[in-house]
Design an enzyme around this catalytic site. Sequence first.
Site, PDB file in Angstrom:
ATOM      1  N   HIS A  18     -10.941  19.968 -15.666  1.00 34.46           N
ATOM      2  CA  HIS A  18     -11.663  19.156 -14.676  1.00 34.46           C
ATOM      3  C   HIS A  18     -12.941  19.781 -14.114  1.00 34.46           C
ATOM      4  O   HIS A  18     -13.668  19.140 -13.375  1.00 34.46           O
ATOM      5  CB  HIS A  18     -10.742  18.785 -13.512  1.00 34.46           C
ATOM      6  CG  HIS A  18     -10.532  19.908 -12.533  1.00 34.46           C
ATOM      7  ND1 HIS A  18      -9.684  20.951 -12.780  1.00 34.46           N
ATOM      8  CD2 HIS A  18     -11.078  20.157 -11.311  1.00 34.46           C
ATOM      9  CE1 HIS A  18      -9.699  21.787 -11.761  1.00 34.46           C
ATOM     10  NE2 HIS A  18     -10.537  21.337 -10.848  1.00 34.46           N
TER      11      HIS A  18
HETATM   12  C1  UD1 Z   1     -11.995  19.382  -6.163  1.00 39.99           C
HETATM   13  C2  UD1 Z   1     -12.412  20.767  -5.686  1.00 39.99           C
HETATM   14  C3  UD1 Z   1     -11.915  21.808  -6.694  1.00 39.99           C
HETATM   15  C4  UD1 Z   1     -10.432  21.646  -6.977  1.00 39.99           C
HETATM   16  C5  UD1 Z   1     -10.139  20.216  -7.384  1.00 39.99           C
HETATM   17  C6  UD1 Z   1      -8.659  19.996  -7.608  1.00 39.99           C
HETATM   18  C7  UD1 Z   1     -14.553  20.874  -4.454  1.00 39.99           C
HETATM   19  C8  UD1 Z   1     -15.981  21.282  -4.519  1.00 39.99           C
HETATM   20  N1  UD1 Z   1     -13.858  20.921  -5.599  1.00 39.99           N
HETATM   21  O1  UD1 Z   1     -12.648  19.141  -7.411  1.00 39.99           O
HETATM   22  O2  UD1 Z   1     -12.125  23.097  -6.157  1.00 39.99           O
HETATM   23  O3  UD1 Z   1     -10.075  22.515  -8.045  1.00 39.99           O
HETATM   24  O4  UD1 Z   1     -10.596  19.336  -6.342  1.00 39.99           O
HETATM   25  O5  UD1 Z   1      -8.428  18.786  -8.283  1.00 39.99           O
HETATM   26  O6  UD1 Z   1     -14.077  20.530  -3.383  1.00 39.99           O
HETATM   27  N2  UD1 Z   1     -12.110  11.369  -8.360  1.00 39.99           N
HETATM   28  C9  UD1 Z   1     -11.415  10.192  -8.459  1.00 39.99           C
HETATM   29  N3  UD1 Z   1     -10.283  10.059  -7.702  1.00 39.99           N
HETATM   30  C10 UD1 Z   1      -9.837  11.024  -6.871  1.00 39.99           C
HETATM   31  C11 UD1 Z   1     -10.562  12.215  -6.768  1.00 39.99           C
HETATM   32  C12 UD1 Z   1     -11.703  12.378  -7.528  1.00 39.99           C
HETATM   33  O7  UD1 Z   1     -11.763   9.294  -9.220  1.00 39.99           O
HETATM   34  O8  UD1 Z   1      -8.802  10.821  -6.215  1.00 39.99           O
HETATM   35  C13 UD1 Z   1     -13.307  11.548  -9.225  1.00 39.99           C
HETATM   36  C14 UD1 Z   1     -14.584  10.993  -8.657  1.00 39.99           C
HETATM   37  O9  UD1 Z   1     -15.376  10.564  -9.718  1.00 39.99           O
HETATM   38  C15 UD1 Z   1     -15.226  12.226  -8.043  1.00 39.99           C
HETATM   39  C16 UD1 Z   1     -14.825  13.301  -9.023  1.00 39.99           C
HETATM   40  O10 UD1 Z   1     -13.505  12.933  -9.444  1.00 39.99           O
HETATM   41  O11 UD1 Z   1     -16.596  12.105  -7.912  1.00 39.99           O
HETATM   42  C17 UD1 Z   1     -14.801  14.686  -8.450  1.00 39.99           C
HETATM   43  O12 UD1 Z   1     -14.000  14.727  -7.263  1.00 39.99           O
HETATM   44  P1  UD1 Z   1     -14.263  15.885  -6.164  1.00 39.99           P
HETATM   45  O13 UD1 Z   1     -13.271  15.740  -5.069  1.00 39.99           O
HETATM   46  O14 UD1 Z   1     -15.690  15.916  -5.792  1.00 39.99           O
HETATM   47  O15 UD1 Z   1     -14.034  17.213  -6.961  1.00 39.99           O
HETATM   48  P2  UD1 Z   1     -12.854  17.665  -7.938  1.00 39.99           P
HETATM   49  O16 UD1 Z   1     -13.420  17.797  -9.311  1.00 39.99           O
HETATM   50  O17 UD1 Z   1     -11.615  16.855  -7.767  1.00 39.99           O
END
Ligand code: UD1
Length: 348
Positions: A196
């Site tokens: 991820h």
């Molecule tokens: C976040 C944390 C990372 C952690 C990870 C665990 C930060 C900077 N990063 O990364 O340290 O390892 O969580 O999973 O805080 N999205 C969805 N549904 C969700 C959540 C996310 O569709 O419920 C998608 C969206 O497109 C979003 C992308 O995933 O833009 C990234 O989500 P984000 O929370 O920004 O970062 P993670 O990659 O999940």
Amino acid sequence: MKLLSVIGTRPQYIKHASFAIEAAKHCNVNLITIDTGQHYDANMSSIFIEKLEIQDIKYNLGIGSAKHGEQTGKMLIEIEKILLIENPNFVIVYGDTNSTLAGAIAAAKLKIPVIHIEAGMRNHNLQVPEEINRTLVDRISSLRFAPSEDAVKNLVQEGLSTNTFLVGDITTDLLKEIGNKTNVLIQDKFYFATIHRPFNTDSKNRILQILNALNNLEYTVILAMHPRTKNEVNNWNILLEEFKNIDVIEPLGFFDTINHVLSSEGVITDSGSLQKEAYILKKKCTTILEYTPWQETLLGSWNYLLFQDLSNLNKVMNREVDDNQYISSCYGDGNVARKIMDCIFLNA
Ligand code: UD1
């Protein structure tokens, strides 16, 4: 004593669950929790809250996804309002996500002492958003609970030895507890994978490299796909059906993840938490990163870092591991939350 935790992502629900179990044992502790809603899909959030029986969430901010500044800023605004109402004795934050940073800044600016659980982890690369978050949070925390000796060394080097405590990794509490809740899956041999990180998912070329490497492994790969990765795969019109050796599934809850790790022939991941859990569960892991803050896992090749040339993945997964170099309780003895709570009482 009023404690307020800030959580919001999958790994934080897991860490918080152990702390909440310990807090519930103390009638003089009132633990309330803010869920920022950074993760919001059911299989990234509510499944964890339900299955881990987290009952102390009083506020859900529903912030969701956005660019880093906007996401963190929105959290900061809302958390500050709640802290002014609740006025807790301490604010607890876990790990290194944007929710961690927002919780810590909001509290420190209001002069509420911050407790950082999983302090001192570093990859010494400030290009990585989590490194920015954890470095800043450690700097403004009043109590820092480190999961490993390596983490303590990092904090000492940064001049943060005061109020730094080596307690172990809080996930070990849960892993000890769930020993009897897991069912080892009976099926053909497989590898379990998750990917991820932005640098592994944000370009078509890199995603294809990873999928091709997984597709060429000796055993089927069960790939629990994070929504970020799924979105990118869809954006690039990558056809997952073409990768016959990969069985793509939705993200799994904590117990199911542990079942898959235990039943697998090995793990392939870029998750900080999963590589460490694989180690604690004594499973071979290959981590698709250049560096790991969990340095102890590399001893005896239990964990192996592979980043540039993924064509070696099959060979790497077939490597021998050295049992003599495995350190069975290097991340704690399953009583980490109790040690943290004792220390909070001493510093209250
Ligand atoms: C976040 C944390 C990372 C952690 C990870 C665990 C930060 C900077 N990063 O990364 O340290 O390892 O969580 O999973 O805080 N999205 C969805 N549904 C969700 C959540 C996310 O569709 O419920 C998608 C969206 O497109 C979003 C992308 O995933 O833009 C990234 O989500 P984000 O929370 O920004 O970062 P993670 O990659 O999940």
